[in-house]
Write a protein that holds these residues in place. Structure first.
Motif, PDB file in Angstrom:
ATOM      1  N   GLN A  92     -10.241 -17.960 -26.702  1.00 60.38           N
ATOM      2  CA  GLN A  92      -9.758 -16.678 -27.200  1.00 60.38           C
ATOM      3  C   GLN A  92     -10.845 -15.626 -26.985  1.00 60.38           C
ATOM      4  OE1 GLN A  92      -8.914 -17.391 -31.342  1.00 60.38           O
ATOM      5  NE2 GLN A  92      -6.780 -17.901 -30.903  1.00 60.38           N
ATOM      6  N   GLY A  93     -10.413 -14.389 -26.754  1.00 54.42           N
ATOM      7  CA  GLY A  93     -11.368 -13.299 -26.611  1.00 54.42           C
ATOM      8  C   GLY A  93     -10.838 -12.052 -27.275  1.00 54.42           C
ATOM      9  N   LEU A  94     -11.749 -11.210 -27.715  1.00 53.81           N
ATOM     10  CA  LEU A  94     -11.390  -9.941 -28.320  1.00 53.81           C
ATOM     11  C   LEU A  94     -11.440  -8.866 -27.244  1.00 53.81           C
ATOM     12  CD1 LEU A  94     -10.745  -8.134 -30.752  1.00 53.81           C
ATOM     13  CD2 LEU A  94     -13.218  -8.012 -31.198  1.00 53.81           C
ATOM     14  N   LEU A  95     -10.288  -8.262 -26.957  1.00 53.95           N
ATOM     15  CA  LEU A  95     -10.209  -7.178 -25.997  1.00 53.95           C
ATOM     16  C   LEU A  95     -10.636  -5.895 -26.697  1.00 53.95           C
ATOM     17  CD1 LEU A  95      -9.377  -6.113 -23.211  1.00 53.95           C
ATOM     18  CD2 LEU A  95      -7.079  -5.771 -24.159  1.00 53.95           C
ATOM     19  N   MET A  96     -11.709  -5.291 -26.190  1.00 52.13           N
ATOM     20  CA  MET A  96     -12.258  -4.056 -26.749  1.00 52.13           C
ATOM     21  C   MET A  96     -11.894  -2.888 -25.849  1.00 52.13           C
ATOM     22  SD  MET A  96     -14.102  -4.699 -29.516  1.00 52.13           S
ATOM     23  CE  MET A  96     -14.831  -3.080 -29.562  1.00 52.13           C
ATOM     24  N   VAL A  97     -11.254  -1.888 -26.428  1.00 51.67           N
ATOM     25  CA  VAL A  97     -10.944  -0.671 -25.694  1.00 51.67           C
ATOM     26  C   VAL A  97     -12.093   0.325 -25.895  1.00 51.67           C
ATOM     27  CG1 VAL A  97      -8.450  -1.045 -25.866  1.00 51.67           C
ATOM     28  CG2 VAL A  97      -9.627   0.326 -27.610  1.00 51.67           C
ATOM     29  N   PRO A  98     -12.172   1.354 -25.053  1.00 47.95           N
ATOM     30  CA  PRO A  98     -13.221   2.369 -25.235  1.00 47.95           C
ATOM     31  C   PRO A  98     -13.036   3.134 -26.546  1.00 47.95           C
ATOM     32  CG  PRO A  98     -12.169   2.566 -23.070  1.00 47.95           C
ATOM     33  CD  PRO A  98     -11.359   1.606 -23.874  1.00 47.95           C
ATOM     34  N   GLY A  99     -14.110   3.752 -27.016  1.00 45.09           N
ATOM     35  CA  GLY A  99     -14.028   4.620 -28.179  1.00 45.09           C
ATOM     36  C   GLY A  99     -13.959   3.911 -29.505  1.00 45.09           C
ATOM     37  N   ILE A 100     -14.486   2.675 -29.561  1.00 43.28           N
ATOM     38  CA  ILE A 100     -14.499   1.914 -30.816  1.00 43.28           C
ATOM     39  C   ILE A 100     -15.939   1.497 -31.119  1.00 43.28           C
ATOM     40  CG2 ILE A 100     -13.661  -0.150 -32.023  1.00 43.28           C
ATOM     41  CD1 ILE A 100     -11.421   1.846 -31.350  1.00 43.28           C
ATOM     42  N   TRP A 101     -16.398   1.817 -32.311  1.00 43.34           N
ATOM     43  CA  TRP A 101     -17.725   1.383 -32.756  1.00 43.34           C
ATOM     44  C   TRP A 101     -17.628  -0.099 -33.080  1.00 43.34           C
ATOM     45  CZ3 TRP A 101     -22.194   4.122 -32.815  1.00 43.34           C
ATOM     46  CH2 TRP A 101     -23.282   3.571 -33.507  1.00 43.34           C
ATOM     47  N   ARG A 102     -18.609  -0.886 -32.641  1.00 46.90           N
ATOM     48  CA  ARG A 102     -18.584  -2.313 -32.919  1.00 46.90           C
ATOM     49  C   ARG A 102     -19.941  -2.808 -33.371  1.00 46.90           C
ATOM     50  NH1 ARG A 102     -18.119  -2.954 -27.386  1.00 46.90           N
ATOM     51  NH2 ARG A 102     -16.911  -1.093 -27.654  1.00 46.90           N
ATOM     52  N   GLU A 103     -19.871  -3.842 -34.220  1.00 48.10           N
ATOM     53  CA  GLU A 103     -21.068  -4.538 -34.662  1.00 48.10           C
ATOM     54  C   GLU A 103     -20.748  -6.024 -34.703  1.00 48.10           C
ATOM     55  OE1 GLU A 103     -24.333  -4.484 -38.290  1.00 48.10           O
ATOM     56  OE2 GLU A 103     -22.791  -2.925 -38.196  1.00 48.10           O
ATOM     57  N   LEU A 104     -21.643  -6.836 -34.176  1.00 44.58           N
ATOM     58  CA  LEU A 104     -21.486  -8.292 -34.170  1.00 44.58           C
ATOM     59  C   LEU A 104     -22.417  -8.858 -35.232  1.00 44.58           C
ATOM     60  CD1 LEU A 104     -20.644  -7.217 -31.288  1.00 44.58           C
ATOM     61  CD2 LEU A 104     -21.136  -9.496 -30.486  1.00 44.58           C
TER      62      LEU A 104
END
Length: 139
Positions: A92-104
């Protein structure tokens, strides 16, 4: 891409091909399994307990984030809504679109975060300051 929402990000599940007791293989193909062509691949590993990664957004870049081993959480923020995903399955993978702040965050011991990106590294695509991110989202 400032108008994207945290709800535009989603978990993609890929088929598992296996051969009995010999293990599994999962295939990710450009523009077939994911909605972009992969231009860059990198992975994070040996993340010390309690550390976080990310804390930025991208203006144009799309990504697929996979827990190749172990687990970790991805916290998404679009300026209005926050969502959290736990990644712990290599198919499984998380599809990230542009314009989203992310923290792992919350990396398990021995975890490996695999990232497939739609663009080569371009520093000008990064937004590394949260206040600048909020201004970008208001455009």
């Amino acid at each position: 891409m400032s108008k994207t929402s945290a709800f535009d990000c989603s978990i993609l599940e890929f088929s598992k091909h296996h051969s009995d007791s010999k293990g599994n293989i999962t295939v990710v193909e450009n523009s077939y399994s994911i909605p972009f062509d992969i231009k860059r691949v990198y992975y994070l590993y040996d993340i010390p307990g309690g550390e976080s990664r990310g804390a930025h957004a991208h203006k144009e870049l799309q990504q697929l984030i996979v827990a190749a081993s172990g687990s970790f959480d991805v916290i998404l923020d679009d300026g209005n809504i926050r969502r959290s995903f736990t990644l712990n399955r290599p198919y499984q993978g998380l599809l990230m679109v542009p314009g989203i702040w992310r923290e792992l965050v919350n990396f398990s011991s021995g975890s490996v975060c695999l990232v497939m990106a739609s663009m080569e590294y371009l520093e000008s695509d990064y937004i590394r300051d949260y206040d600048e991110f909020i201004k970008f989202k208001a455009l």
